[in-house]
Motif scaffolding. Structure first.
Motif, short mmCIF file in Angstrom:
data_model
loop_
_atom_site.label_atom_id
_atom_site.label_comp_id
_atom_site.label_asym_id
_atom_site.label_seq_id
_atom_site.Cartn_x
_atom_site.Cartn_y
_atom_site.Cartn_z
N GLN A 1 0.75 -1.25 0.01
CA GLN A 1 0.04 -0.04 0.06
C GLN A 1 0.70 1.50 0.02
O GLN A 1 0.65 2.23 -0.85
CB GLN A 1 -0.78 0.01 1.24
N GLY A 2 1.83 1.14 0.94
CA GLY A 2 2.92 2.50 0.85
C GLY A 2 3.68 2.57 -0.31
O GLY A 2 3.83 3.77 -0.89
N LEU A 3 3.96 1.62 -0.93
CA LEU A 3 4.75 1.59 -2.25
C LEU A 3 3.90 2.20 -3.47
O LEU A 3 4.10 3.07 -4.20
CB LEU A 3 5.35 0.46 -2.57
N ALA A 4 2.27 1.62 -3.25
CA ALA A 4 1.67 2.29 -4.44
C ALA A 4 1.37 3.46 -4.52
O ALA A 4 1.25 4.31 -5.40
CB ALA A 4 0.46 1.13 -4.37
N GLN A 5 1.31 3.75 -3.10
CA GLN A 5 1.00 5.40 -3.12
C GLN A 5 2.24 6.08 -3.60
O GLN A 5 2.02 7.23 -4.10
CB GLN A 5 0.63 5.68 -1.50
N LEU A 65 5.50 -3.70 -8.71
CA LEU A 65 4.87 -2.48 -8.89
C LEU A 65 5.44 -1.76 -10.08
O LEU A 65 4.53 -1.01 -11.09
CB LEU A 65 4.69 -1.73 -7.75
N ALA A 66 6.45 -1.83 -10.42
CA ALA A 66 7.13 -0.95 -11.74
C ALA A 66 6.40 -1.77 -13.02
O ALA A 66 6.14 -1.12 -13.91
CB ALA A 66 8.54 -1.18 -11.61
N HIS A 67 6.50 -3.08 -12.95
CA HIS A 67 5.84 -3.87 -13.97
C HIS A 67 4.31 -3.24 -14.16
O HIS A 67 3.86 -2.90 -15.37
CB HIS A 67 5.52 -5.27 -13.73
N VAL A 68 3.79 -3.14 -13.12
CA VAL A 68 2.30 -2.50 -13.34
C VAL A 68 2.14 -1.00 -13.68
O VAL A 68 1.67 -0.84 -14.84
CB VAL A 68 1.44 -2.61 -11.77
N LYS A 69 3.19 -0.29 -13.34
CA LYS A 69 3.15 0.98 -13.90
C LYS A 69 3.78 1.18 -15.24
O LYS A 69 3.09 1.94 -16.17
CB LYS A 69 4.19 1.71 -12.90
#
Length: 279
Positions: free
Chosen positions: A76-80, A134-138
């Protein structure tokens, strides 16, 4: 982002064309038409449901802030920090340290980590790994990687059908040359699809993950540790479904031989060197 949409469109078009060619080789004109319909249906199904299939394949269990506050709050913190919607978070009950992301878009994304990676990495190292996912997601890598994993498995399945229903000669007997060619070339095409999309995107996700976490050394340390442990701990689901290996942060497949020729990940040493050059 736009480049990945182009890659995805090309991949989907290639899937239909490949299915058509395989259908023609196996069953002539009727086989081609049937395979084209199958290829189109596969594209639609893969776009909407391939992420759920992969998570179910690995028996991934969704967690939240109550069931796994350590991992959930970290993501959650990283996604923010990354400016991303909160993805779904899953844990896979596997000893091998590994992780992957899946989904068709940042709004419909999921990240999964094995129980082994949660145990083996420090909090700082695990943050680096989840930032990588999350970088893959971004970067919108997740759609093309999930579709390719699904389709590569389907291509291999269709090739196996070719062994039993290959072109028939004038005496209505299976043509062994066509059957053998399809058995060899179709899985090879599937593996080449995975190779084409996997190597460079891992470097991009490493850089993006280091930027999201603000700690390239943590991800470098995590990669070194994962590489050391993953070699000696088998991941049985990945061994049974090697087409999913390219989704992982580290190649989960054991052994060398033919599989080593189709490694979907860059050398760990080069990934670590690039990350340490960012400091």
């Amino acid at each position: 982002m736009f480049g990945n949409w182009i890659k995805t469109s090309i991949l989907m078009a290639g899937i239909v064309a490949l299915f058509g060619a395989m259908g023609a080789a196996i069953g002539g004109r009727q086989g081609m038409l049937l395979a084209l319909l199958m290829g189109g249906a596969m594209n639609v199904w893969a776009y909407w449901f391939s992420d759920k299939m992969v998570l179910r394949m690995y028996n991934a269990q969704e967690v939240d802030a109550t069931t796994s506050p350590y991992l959930y709050n970290m993501v959650q913190g990283l996604a923010q920090r990354a400016g991303l919607p909160m993805p779904k978070v899953y844990i896979i009950d596997e000893d091998q340290p590994n992780a992957f992301a899946t989904g068709r878009s940042p709004e419909h994304a999921a990240v999964a980590a094995t129980s082994g990676i949660i145990r083996m990495l420090s909090e700082r190292e695990l943050r680096g790994v989840m930032a990588h996912e999350l970088a893959h997601v971004k970067n919108r890598d997740i759609l093309i990687s999930t579709i390719s994993a699904t389709v590569a498995g389907a291509i291999s399945m269709l090739a196996n059908f070719g062994m039993f229903f290959g072109n028939r000669d004038s005496e209505d007997r299976p043509n062994p040359i066509v059957s053998i060619a399809m058995m060899i070339l179709a899985p090879l095409a599937g593996m080449l699809i995975q190779m084409a999309i996997s190597r460079t995107r891992e470097f991009g996700a490493d850089r993006g993950g280091a930027e999201i976490s603000g700690d390239p050394e943590a991800l470098a340390s995590a990669l070194a540790k994962i590489d050391a442990f993953a070699r000696g701990i088998p991941m049985h689901t990945a061994e049974q479904h090697p087409e999913t290996a390219q989704m992982m942060i580290m190649n989960p497949l054991s052994g060398g031989g033919l599989r080593s020729l189709f490694s979907t990940h860059p050398a760990t040493e080069e990934r670590i060197a690039r990350l340490r050059a960012m400091r």
